[in-house]
Design an enzyme around this catalytic site. Sequence first.
Site, PDB file in Angstrom:
ATOM      1  N   ASP A   1       0.833  -1.209   0.000  1.00 51.09           N
ATOM      2  CA  ASP A   1       0.000   0.000   0.000  1.00 51.09           C
ATOM      3  C   ASP A   1       0.868   1.259   0.000  1.00 51.09           C
ATOM      4  OD1 ASP A   1      -1.292  -2.333   0.908  1.00 51.09           O
ATOM      5  OD2 ASP A   1      -2.852  -1.165   1.895  1.00 51.09           O
TER       6      ASP A   1
ATOM      7  N   HIS B   1      -0.769   4.709  -0.500  1.00 49.27           N
ATOM      8  CA  HIS B   1      -1.605   5.764   0.081  1.00 49.27           C
ATOM      9  C   HIS B   1      -1.083   7.180  -0.173  1.00 49.27           C
ATOM     10  CE1 HIS B   1      -4.796   3.495   1.883  1.00 49.27           C
ATOM     11  NE2 HIS B   1      -3.953   2.684   2.503  1.00 49.27           N
TER      12      HIS B   1
ATOM     13  N   ASP C   1      -4.447   0.252  -2.977  1.00 50.12           N
ATOM     14  CA  ASP C   1      -4.490   1.328  -1.983  1.00 50.12           C
ATOM     15  C   ASP C   1      -3.434   2.390  -2.291  1.00 50.12           C
ATOM     16  OD1 ASP C   1      -6.647   0.226  -0.755  1.00 50.12           O
ATOM     17  OD2 ASP C   1      -5.736   0.106   1.241  1.00 50.12           O
TER      18      ASP C   1
ATOM     19  N   ASN D   1      -9.220  -1.792  -1.612  1.00 49.50           N
ATOM     20  CA  ASN D   1     -10.513  -1.323  -1.113  1.00 49.50           C
ATOM     21  C   ASN D   1     -10.645   0.198  -1.216  1.00 49.50           C
ATOM     22  OD1 ASN D   1      -8.507  -1.482   1.145  1.00 49.50           O
ATOM     23  ND2 ASN D   1     -10.150  -0.518   2.323  1.00 49.50           N
ATOM     24  N   HIS D   2      -9.533   0.929  -1.142  1.00 47.83           N
ATOM     25  CA  HIS D   2      -9.647   2.388  -1.223  1.00 47.83           C
ATOM     26  C   HIS D   2      -9.891   2.852  -2.659  1.00 47.83           C
ATOM     27  CE1 HIS D   2      -8.933   3.807   2.904  1.00 47.83           C
ATOM     28  NE2 HIS D   2      -8.365   2.615   3.036  1.00 47.83           N
TER      29      HIS D   2
ATOM     30  N   HIS E   1      -5.277  -7.624  -2.965  1.00 46.91           N
ATOM     31  CA  HIS E   1      -5.120  -6.628  -1.904  1.00 46.91           C
ATOM     32  C   HIS E   1      -5.417  -7.207  -0.527  1.00 46.91           C
ATOM     33  CE1 HIS E   1      -4.885  -2.741  -0.024  1.00 46.91           C
ATOM     34  NE2 HIS E   1      -6.090  -2.899   0.496  1.00 46.91           N
TER      35      HIS E   1
END
Length: 377
Positions: free
Chosen positions: A54, A56, A92, A127-128, A232
């Site tokens: 991830d 972000h 993500d 999921n993001h 993920h």
Amino acid sequence: MVSLSFNSLSPPPSQNRKLSESAYVNGTLKPITIRGSPPTFVSAPGRRIIAVGDLHGDLTQTRSALEMAGVLSSDGPDSWIGGETVVVQLGDILDRGEDEIAILSLLRSLHIQAKSSGGAVFQVNGNHETMNVEGDFRYVDPGAFEECIDFVEYLEEHDQSWEQAFVGWIGVSERWKEDRRASQGHWNPWNLVQRQKGIVARSSLLKPGGPLSCELARHAVILKVDDWVFCHGGLLPHHVAYGIDKMNKEVSYWMQGLHENNDGPQIPFIATRGYDSVVWNRLYSRDTTDIDYSSWKISSILEETLQAVGAKRMVVGHTPQFNGANSKYNKKIWRIDVGMSSGVLHSRPEVLEIIDGKARVLRKIDDSTLSQAMDYL
């Protein structure tokens, strides 16, 4: 057995490891082949594989991880130096950081460069990504709303194809950010007009059928590369029974605003919603003391899943590992989300390296060129 090695002023330790001779034809590696749209099954004979967790929205940490892995140049333009390496990023990229589109642009640019060298860069959606396509902006960093505003204006000012504009964003995004901050100052959370402008810009880009959502639709939620499967959250037996290619197509259609029956896009529940969906599942990533399943039960589920999908190992992100990337259940699951983004744990970058079916974690030790490699034999 675990061994440690330290290397400096030399190529990443992996590049000296011997590749399987069966991967070569007339002295050159066999080409990468891809099945599925979006890519679902990849054959990458003899390739070194780098898996990245991830990100972000943290462009600095993203570059640091890719440089440490030996696929991104550390000086000047963002140039691919990974040769025939295959990179898989586990989703993500969105939320909690301010350079999301820049990271997506960087990865696409690197993929284009890698293809000319016999390598590739793949992404899977997390999921993001799916949350944002649904319009769930709860975890969006204020700076990311501003990046959306800048990017929309950039698209409007540059009369060129989406491909050219999107790939080019990584080269100009930091200048746009600096110019905006110089003229407007930093984000003011009480500036409701600016905030609304950011929400409108983000919605236009990420709604089903929006240009950035269609870009995400190019990527799978489950990717199988040779004997390794990447996702993920985590793959379960009922996901495989449903069909991983089917799930990838359904998520892609939904993100593009399409539906087979032409009556509106349907959210693909099994892949994107619910605690046991592909992008939300944490069964393999949490300590067994946190859940009702015993270790042997989880190991059994994992083994059943791997056998069903025809893989030997699985790599997942989604759940930050406070002690760094690691493996469990007889080294059949690798958990590589280390929370490297400044919006999460701001931990040191780590990536997973796979060669000839053997995996090790590369860890950045300090700001020098040193890296630590942990070999799991």
